[in-house]
Design an enzyme around this catalytic site. Structure first.
Site, PDB file in Angstrom:
ATOM      1  N   CYS A  83      95.167  46.707  25.303  1.00 47.75           N
ATOM      2  CA  CYS A  83      95.106  48.245  25.287  1.00 47.75           C
ATOM      3  C   CYS A  83      96.123  49.279  26.235  1.00 47.75           C
ATOM      4  O   CYS A  83      96.017  50.268  26.307  1.00 47.75           O
ATOM      5  CB  CYS A  83      93.522  48.486  25.960  1.00 47.75           C
ATOM      6  SG  CYS A  83      92.636  47.797  24.837  1.00 47.75           S
ATOM      7  N   HIS A 330      90.293  56.325  20.917  1.00 43.79           N
ATOM      8  CA  HIS A 330      91.264  55.324  21.620  1.00 43.79           C
ATOM      9  C   HIS A 330      91.813  54.369  20.619  1.00 43.79           C
ATOM     10  O   HIS A 330      91.356  53.429  20.395  1.00 43.79           O
ATOM     11  CB  HIS A 330      90.169  54.420  22.483  1.00 43.79           C
ATOM     12  CG  HIS A 330      90.733  53.254  23.364  1.00 43.79           C
ATOM     13  ND1 HIS A 330      92.298  53.319  23.769  1.00 43.79           N
ATOM     14  CD2 HIS A 330      90.141  52.072  23.560  1.00 43.79           C
ATOM     15  CE1 HIS A 330      92.243  52.168  24.295  1.00 43.79           C
ATOM     16  NE2 HIS A 330      91.357  51.229  24.223  1.00 43.79           N
TER      17      HIS A 330
END
Lengths: 382, 130, 348
Positions: A83, A330
């Protein structure tokens, strides 16, 4: 080393982009960034992406993207750090310019997550595949286990935990790029579909398609591209144990603290100087722990401080003015780059209704896995 | 999901809890060349007893496809009596009996299988001791 | 002499009441309970199969035997629900227990008597001097088609027995095996559920083989029913073994301890041997016990054991089977049961 500035930005709408493939969304953001910097040629390209292979069955993303943004021939590399892929790509671009190797670097991040066959599986590959994912761990599950210990040790209530997504949704209302630009209530959070105790769906950042791109250039020539270059004042990165069970303290993410210490030192600033921060609120507990590791609040106090309004407009430090991962969305590889874009907009005074008055110094923090990696950038308006 | 070659090489750790105890005290369940604590490369092989304590846990309601047949299920971080840390699913235990600090014992169970025709993956899970 | 040095049994903690199954199909629960003489049966958890059951039983056996697993020279697992059709269960078990790699292992299938034949071969190895220790295991997650009479009894569990020549807890006094080709129950390749010949499984199959094996083994040992403290016969239900025992002259008191079927159901390869494990849990030094299995197809293995003084040292080193059956149970609904047993089609 040369000083580095952001001279152009480009962002796609975050959300479910059914009509665009991974190349389309990257190209949209990258070409917007090039238009913003008024350039049509770059020296080098970095692409931050977590899992083109598992999401879209497409690897070799850097070359794919160089081709599809009309830059065949440039050196290009894809950067992967789960991430935090996006901010790691920024870091690569930063050092390429600082070193003098290139003058104009496009750094983009992208993730086309809604193409996944089994998105939970893809994300879990950021954990220890053989000793966490094999045993049934999911990413919400890992952060939920941090939350369980944190809540028990510090007496954080479920309602206080819910304050994080409620605040971030409120911030997102004025963000035209956000996936979920609407407010949510405490009742919404508490009644949401269960994901991993204590988290419901609204404690978790969503699955998002999106891309973000920035143009980096040496500060000394930055004014050729924009009236308002934003200086990258400090960069810090760190790694942590890949498995959550190897964190000495399950309420801490050491990599965040280390990356922040390095960035503060490089920038010559302290946490008190930071006016706003875009941080990695992948789950509600994450923003709380990160806010502590960044030095904004004492350990064990950030949850209550956020619930008391200390992390919104008028508070001690505005955290996630964009709406954060939770409400803005996201798209894994894009997130780290998008954080720098929000910081740039704030520092340039282009953030519209979510503008922080007098914003001069901001911070971005982006992490991978359950704290296996963290990258902090400190940005300054000139 | 683990294919047969990836699965087979982890068998000593998953079936018999074979671990490494470094001379700085750090215990690693998967193999490492070097201790993350002190950097020592000296270790002895030990087999964990399988007894431990829950440090944290959660009930997973949204698993990946491979675990849907056991959904919902509990996962925990466990510290073994030797001081090793590991992550394990909890089985055969009512959710209300799963608590931080509860004593557990690791047992041999089926984890998942590769579709209808692939290999069956076995490993350790934990049961809360009554 | 050669005999058992360690034993262990395991049943999953999930059960379903016979009345729950009867209600599902509109059957009269009390007449079925009365007909089969059982009230509930065990069900494997969603992460259990005959192999994980065998592993737990074998761990208990090693725990009782207190031997180095490396000294076990052979492992045989009998089951009609091996997790793989092709790929041995035995190798998985030996790696799970730290036995081997210097070990002989094989998977057995002989309907419900695969477990006792695993014991028979293990015993023979030690008796012949081939090796110091050998383990025989029977475990099953028995199949019974929805709505079929078998569904009321087919259950899950298993037992493991380690044979050796030193520190024996129960010596083998005599054995006998009896087999003919009798197609009373079968399951073809790739079929989920077995079929059976209804009442043909009674006299021509179960009773013919069980009674002959029992009669001959007792003759060979020159023993009569009253010489035994306990006897156990294969338990497809609660009625057949009681009837077989009565015909052979055993009293209800001699039969009682081994009749785990009332709470366990029929664990196929694990049935009679788990009843025998229950007997070992209470057998006193010097007492004799009879074990007679039955497998459709068809055949019976009969064993006569006599406990040594050492039995009392190991009985409490692992959980007793009746305690497992009585305590800590989780009862399933019929819906949970069909999901646990994967009797409904999933899409992943």
């Amino acid at each position: 080393m040369r000083e580095v500035a952001i001279v152009g930005i480009g962002l796609t709408k975050f959300g479910e982009l059914w009509d665009q493939n991974v190349r389309d969304i990257f190209a949209e953001a990258a070409l917007k960034a090039m238009e913003d910097a008024k350039i049509n040629k770059i020296d080098s390209l970095y692409v931050g992406a977590m899992s083109g292979g598992l999401y879209n069955y497409q690897e070799h993303l850097a070359s794919v993207m160089a081709d599809y943004i009309g830059q065949v021939g440039v050196p290009a590399a894809r950067v992967e750090s789960a991430c935090s892929s996006g901010s790691q790509a920024v870091r690569m671009g930063y050092y390429e310019i600082a070193s003098g190797a290139s003058d104009i670097v496009l750094v983009g991040g992208v993730e086309k997550m809604w193409d996944a066959d089994d998105g939970t599986f893809v994300l879990a590959t950021a954990a220890d595949q053989e000793y966490e994912a094999y045993n049934g761990v999911t990413f919400p599950g890992l952060y939920a286990m941090m939350a369980q210990v944190y809540m028990q040790r510090y007496g954080l209530t479920r309602e206080e935990l819910a304050a994080v997504p409620i605040k971030n949704h409120k911030h997102a209302v004025h963000n035209p790029y956000a996936q979920y630009p609407f407010e949510i209530t405490l009742k919404d959070v508490l009644k949401a579909t269960k994901v991993a105790d204590p988290f419901g769906l609204l404690d978790c950042s969503p699955i998002t398609d999106g891309a973000a791109a920035i143009i980096l250039a040496p500060l000394e020539i930055a004014h050729k591209f924009t009236d308002k270059p934003i200086k990258i004042k400090g960069v810090g990165a760190a790694t942590g144990p890949i498995a959550l069970h190897d964190h000495k303290d399950l309420t801490r993410i050491d990599a965040v603290r280390l990356s922040a210490e390095r960035a503060y030192k490089a920038a010559g600033v302290t946490p008190k100087d930071i006016q706003f921060a875009e941080v990695h609120d992948c789950f509600s507990i994450a923003e709380i722990i990160v806010a502590e590791e960044l030095g904004f609040f004492e350990y064990g106090t950030a949850g209550k401080a956020i619930a008391n309004g200390e992390a919104t407009y008028g508070g001690k430090v505005v955290i996630n003015p964009s709406g954060g991962l939770k409400a803005k969305g996201h798209p894994v590889g894009a997130t780290g780059v998008a954080q720098l874009i929000e910081a740039t907009l704030q520092l340039q005074g282009r953030a519209g209704k979510r503008q922080i008055e007098g914003a001069r110094l901001g911070l971005t923090q982006n992490m991978g896995g359950s704290g296996g990696s963290s990258v902090v950038h400190i940005l300054e308006a000139l | 999901m683990a294919n047969s070659q990836r699965y087979t090489r982890e068998i000593p750790h998953r079936f018999r809890l074979e671990a490494q105890k470094f001379d700085d005290g750090f215990i690693s369940l998967p193999n490492r060349y070097i201790s993350p604590i002190s950097g020592t490369r000296n270790f002895e092989k030990i087999n964990l007893s399988g007894k431990g304590t829950i440090l944290s846990f959660t009930i997973v309601h949204t698993p990946s496809d491979q675990f849907k047949l056991v959904n919902p299920y509990a996962v925990a971080i466990i510290e073994t009596e030797e001081g090793a840390r590991l992550t394990a699913m909890i089985t055969d235990t009512a959710f209300e009996d799963i608590k931080i600090g509860a004593k557990v014992e690791l047992i041999f169970r089926k984890m998942m299988q590769e579709g209808l025709s692939g290999i069956i993956n076995y490993g350790y899970k934990a049961i809360v001791c009554k | 002499m050669v005999g058992i040095v360690g034993y262990g049994s395991y049943v999953p903690r999930y059960s379903i009441k016979i009345s729950t199954i009867a209600d599902q199909w509109g059957d009269d629960a009390s007449s079925i309970e009365n007909g089969l003489l059982l009230t509930e049966k065990t069900v494997p958890g969603r992460d259990e199969d005959s192999l994980t059951i065998a592993v737990q039983a074998a761990k208990y056996a090693v725990q009782r035997a207190q031997i180095d697993p490396q000294k076990i020279g052979a492992v045989y697992i009998g089951s009609e629900s091996h997790p793989y059709v092709v790929k041995p269960s035995g190798t998985i078990l030996v790696d799970a227990l730290g036995i081997g790699p210097n070990v002989h292992t094989a998977d057995f299938e002989f309907a419900c008597k695969a477990g006792s034949e695993a014991m028979f071969v293990a015993y023979s190895h030690v008796k012949s001097g081939n090796m110091e220790y050998a383990m025989g295991i029977g475990a099953d997650t028995s199949q019974g088609a929805p709505g079929d009479a078998l569904e009321f009894a087919a259950s899950a569990g298993g037992s493991a027995f380690i044979f050796g020549a030193e520190n024996v807890i129960a010596n083998v006094i005599e054995t006998h095996s009896f087999a003919t080709d009798t197609a009373d129950f079968w399951r073809r390749e790739a079929q989920m559920y077995p079929r059976h010949g209804g009442r043909f499984t009674g006299d021509p199959a179960y009773f013919k083989h069980v009674l002959n094996a029992t009669r001959i083994v007792m003759e060979k040992a020159n023993l009569k029913a009253s010489d035994f403290a306990h006897a156990v016969f294969h338990m497809p239900n609660g009625r057949f073994p009681r009837k077989a025992g009565k015909i052979m002259g055993f009293t209800p008191e001699q039969m009682q301890q081994g009749l785990v079927v009332s709470l366990m159901g029929n664990t196929y390869s694990g049935s009679s041997i788990t009843g025998f494990s229950a007997i070992l849990d209470v057998l006193k030094p010097g007492e004799k016990a009879l074990l007679v299995s039955f497998g459709s197809g068809a055949g019976s293995d009969a064993f006569i054991f006599e406990a040594t003084d050492k039995i009392v040292d190991v009985q409490n080193k692992a959980p007793h089977i009746w305690e497992q059956l009585k305590n800590n149970r989780m009862y399933l609904t019929y819906g949970q049961y069909v999901a646990y047993r994967k009797k409904i089609q999933f899409n992943y």
